[in-house]
Design a protein around this motif. Structure first.
Motif, PDB file in Angstrom:
ATOM      1  N   ASP A 100       0.809  -1.223   0.000  1.00 11.15           N
ATOM      2  CA  ASP A 100       0.000   0.000   0.000  1.00 11.15           C
ATOM      3  C   ASP A 100       0.839   1.269   0.000  1.00 11.15           C
ATOM      4  OD1 ASP A 100      -2.288  -1.504  -0.026  1.00 11.15           O
ATOM      5  OD2 ASP A 100      -2.579  -1.441   2.162  1.00 11.15           O
ATOM      6  N   SER A 101       2.146   1.145   0.248  1.00  4.59           N
ATOM      7  CA  SER A 101       3.012   2.322   0.257  1.00  4.59           C
ATOM      8  C   SER A 101       3.519   2.689  -1.143  1.00  4.59           C
ATOM      9  CB  SER A 101       4.212   2.077   1.175  1.00  4.59           C
ATOM     10  OG  SER A 101       5.014   1.012   0.678  1.00  4.59           O
ATOM     11  N   TYR A 102       3.060   1.984  -2.163  1.00  2.32           N
ATOM     12  CA  TYR A 102       3.580   2.235  -3.509  1.00  2.32           C
ATOM     13  C   TYR A 102       3.242   3.643  -3.990  1.00  2.32           C
ATOM     14  CZ  TYR A 102      -0.893   1.979  -6.053  1.00  2.32           C
ATOM     15  OH  TYR A 102      -2.145   2.230  -6.550  1.00  2.32           O
ATOM     16  N   ARG A 103       4.115   4.196  -4.822  1.00  2.00           N
ATOM     17  CA  ARG A 103       3.868   5.501  -5.443  1.00  2.00           C
ATOM     18  C   ARG A 103       3.286   5.269  -6.831  1.00  2.00           C
ATOM     19  NH1 ARG A 103       7.537   9.159  -8.240  1.00  2.00           N
ATOM     20  NH2 ARG A 103       9.313   7.882  -7.575  1.00  2.00           N
ATOM     21  N   PRO A 104       2.058   5.682  -7.078  1.00  2.00           N
ATOM     22  CA  PRO A 104       1.385   5.322  -8.325  1.00  2.00           C
ATOM     23  C   PRO A 104       2.061   5.915  -9.560  1.00  2.00           C
ATOM     24  CG  PRO A 104      -0.199   6.088  -6.684  1.00  2.00           C
ATOM     25  CD  PRO A 104       1.166   6.413  -6.149  1.00  2.00           C
ATOM     26  N   PHE A 105       1.917   5.217 -10.639  1.00  2.00           N
ATOM     27  CA  PHE A 105       2.254   5.716 -11.980  1.00  2.00           C
ATOM     28  C   PHE A 105       1.221   6.771 -12.325  1.00  2.00           C
ATOM     29  CE2 PHE A 105       1.500   5.437 -16.581  1.00  2.00           C
ATOM     30  CZ  PHE A 105       2.777   5.506 -17.106  1.00  2.00           C
ATOM     31  N   ASP A 106       1.686   7.961 -12.741  1.00  2.00           N
ATOM     32  CA  ASP A 106       0.737   9.044 -12.996  1.00  2.00           C
ATOM     33  C   ASP A 106       0.944   9.651 -14.375  1.00  2.00           C
ATOM     34  OD1 ASP A 106       2.997  10.677 -12.781  1.00  2.00           O
ATOM     35  OD2 ASP A 106       2.537  11.322 -10.736  1.00  2.00           O
ATOM     36  N   GLU A 107       0.213  10.722 -14.650  1.00  2.00           N
ATOM     37  CA  GLU A 107       0.229  11.343 -15.970  1.00  2.00           C
ATOM     38  C   GLU A 107       1.618  11.860 -16.344  1.00  2.00           C
ATOM     39  OE1 GLU A 107      -1.853  15.220 -18.092  1.00  2.00           O
ATOM     40  OE2 GLU A 107      -3.003  14.074 -16.628  1.00  2.00           O
ATOM     41  N   THR A 108       2.336  12.410 -15.366  1.00  2.00           N
ATOM     42  CA  THR A 108       3.688  12.895 -15.630  1.00  2.00           C
ATOM     43  C   THR A 108       4.609  11.751 -16.037  1.00  2.00           C
ATOM     44  OG1 THR A 108       3.423  14.739 -14.078  1.00  2.00           O
ATOM     45  CG2 THR A 108       5.681  14.108 -14.662  1.00  2.00           C
ATOM     46  N   ASP A 109       4.488  10.609 -15.358  1.00  2.00           N
ATOM     47  CA  ASP A 109       5.274   9.433 -15.736  1.00  2.00           C
ATOM     48  C   ASP A 109       4.955   9.011 -17.161  1.00  2.00           C
ATOM     49  OD1 ASP A 109       6.553   9.047 -13.202  1.00  2.00           O
ATOM     50  OD2 ASP A 109       4.709   8.151 -12.428  1.00  2.00           O
ATOM     51  N   TYR A 110       3.689   9.015 -17.502  1.00  2.00           N
ATOM     52  CA  TYR A 110       3.282   8.611 -18.857  1.00  2.00           C
ATOM     53  C   TYR A 110       3.906   9.537 -19.901  1.00  2.00           C
ATOM     54  CZ  TYR A 110       0.327   7.649 -22.906  1.00  2.00           C
ATOM     55  OH  TYR A 110      -0.117   7.345 -24.170  1.00  2.00           O
ATOM     56  N   ASP A 111       3.799  10.842 -19.690  1.00  2.00           N
ATOM     57  CA  ASP A 111       4.327  11.807 -20.659  1.00  2.00           C
ATOM     58  C   ASP A 111       5.843  11.707 -20.791  1.00  2.00           C
ATOM     59  OD1 ASP A 111       1.773  12.766 -21.076  1.00  2.00           O
ATOM     60  OD2 ASP A 111       1.984  14.471 -19.731  1.00  2.00           O
ATOM     61  N   GLU A 112       6.539  11.535 -19.676  1.00  2.00           N
ATOM     62  CA  GLU A 112       7.995  11.591 -19.680  1.00  2.00           C
ATOM     63  C   GLU A 112       8.655  10.281 -20.115  1.00  2.00           C
ATOM     64  OE1 GLU A 112      10.147  14.055 -19.140  1.00  2.00           O
ATOM     65  OE2 GLU A 112       8.532  15.514 -18.899  1.00  2.00           O
ATOM     66  N   TYR A 113       8.076   9.160 -19.729  1.00  2.00           N
ATOM     67  CA  TYR A 113       8.803   7.898 -19.869  1.00  2.00           C
ATOM     68  C   TYR A 113       8.177   6.894 -20.835  1.00  2.00           C
ATOM     69  CZ  TYR A 113      10.665   9.788 -15.532  1.00  2.00           C
ATOM     70  OH  TYR A 113      11.227  10.614 -14.586  1.00  2.00           O
ATOM     71  N   VAL A 114       6.912   7.066 -21.194  1.00  2.00           N
ATOM     72  CA  VAL A 114       6.209   6.006 -21.917  1.00  2.00           C
ATOM     73  C   VAL A 114       5.629   6.474 -23.248  1.00  2.00           C
ATOM     74  CG1 VAL A 114       4.213   4.469 -21.808  1.00  2.00           C
ATOM     75  CG2 VAL A 114       5.684   4.723 -19.809  1.00  2.00           C
ATOM     76  N   ASP A 115       4.960   7.613 -23.243  1.00  2.00           N
ATOM     77  CA  ASP A 115       4.186   8.044 -24.407  1.00  2.00           C
ATOM     78  C   ASP A 115       5.045   8.114 -25.659  1.00  2.00           C
ATOM     79  OD1 ASP A 115       2.044   8.940 -25.905  1.00  2.00           O
ATOM     80  OD2 ASP A 115       2.228  11.026 -25.253  1.00  2.00           O
ATOM     81  N   GLY A 116       4.601   7.432 -26.708  1.00  2.00           N
ATOM     82  CA  GLY A 116       5.269   7.478 -28.005  1.00  2.00           C
ATOM     83  C   GLY A 116       6.402   6.493 -28.181  1.00  2.00           C
ATOM     84  N   ARG A 117       6.843   5.847 -27.108  1.00  2.00           N
ATOM     85  CA  ARG A 117       7.971   4.923 -27.199  1.00  2.00           C
ATOM     86  C   ARG A 117       7.482   3.506 -27.539  1.00  2.00           C
ATOM     87  NH1 ARG A 117      12.513   7.226 -24.362  1.00  2.00           N
ATOM     88  NH2 ARG A 117      11.885   9.056 -23.153  1.00  2.00           N
TER      89      ARG A 117
END
Length: 245
Positions: A46-63
């Motif tokens: 429960d202490s996990y830090r969720p994947f969020d919109e900033t993570d998507y834009d910076e690290y995932v989107d388009g790759r």
């Protein structure tokens, strides 16, 4: 090309798929969010830090899929075995997580359907009527099926997608190689091609590939970031380009 809102000398237009042609970028983001948050919750409780919109834009989107997994995990200092592209979606490897994301994506597409952006389709039709060549450039391995589902496959003279990139050993965005391959397939130099992208990684690819014009399509309110990553112009919809001329 002023009636299209493009500079003189542009002879080809290279379009990303998700978020530019089709309204599937949000579906991709939802699939990534569920994939990573399920993984992080199992790993950290429960202490996990969720994947969020900033993570998507910076690290995932388009790759490409595996690159997105790898890049995000590195941002959290998490290291998984690479695995194999055939790994099942429950295997804790880079490829396994990527395949879980694709499984979720296809399920979401089946339940939600795929819609095209009408402004983009009209713009592509106008581009072709003006005698310009067109290509779709996507990291998705599902590109061809998505185009067929919206009856748009015939709108493109060339297709460089995740399958073609793997066959040709082309690195994905933010590297410019897939866009450069599309320009070669169309027989034009990069300076004679315009890139249309909604992802920051796509902007980086357009800038580093020295294309003649890079159009940022802002669907989610990130106009400043698109400009910072190399967009020559940012529009909310491709139908707006002609209105700017």
């Amino acid at each position: 090309m002023t009636e299209l809102g493009l500079p003189d000398g542009i002879r080809a237009c290279l379009f990303d798929l998700d978020g530019v042609i089709t309204e599937t970028a949000v579906v991709h983001a939802d699939a990534w969010r569920q994939t990573f948050n399920d993984f992080l919750r199992r790993r950290d409780g429960d202490s996990y830090r969720p994947f969020d919109e900033t993570d998507y834009d910076e690290y995932v989107d388009g790759r490409p899929r595996a690159d997105g997994v790898r890049t995000f995990l590195e941002s959290r200092d998490i290291h998984l075995p690479e695995g194999d592209p055939s790994d099942p979606p429950d295997r804790l490897t880079v490829n396994g997580l990527g395949n879980r994301k694709n499984e979720l994506l296809l399920e979401l597409i089946r339940t939600r359907g795929v819609e095209a952006y009408d402004g983009t389709i009209r713009f592509i039709e106008a581009v072709r009527a003006a005698g310009l060549h067109t290509a779709v450039v996507s990291s998705s391995a599902n590109c061809r099926e998505v185009l067929r589902s919206i009856d748009a496959e015939d709108l493109f003279d060339a297709r460089i997608d995740g399958i073609v990139a793997a066959e040709r050993h082309l690195p994905g965005k933010p590297n410019p190689d897939t866009f450069l391959a599309a320009a070669r397939d169309l027989g034009v130099e990069p300076k004679a091609a315009a890139v249309f992208e909604d992802a920051l990684a796509g902007m980086d690819a357009g800038r580093s590939g020295h294309f003649g014009y890079v159009v940022g399509v802002d669907r989610v309110g990130q106009a400043d970031a698109l400009r910072a990553h190399g967009a020559d112009v940012v529009v909310r919809d491709l139908a707006d380009l002609g209105e700017r001329s």
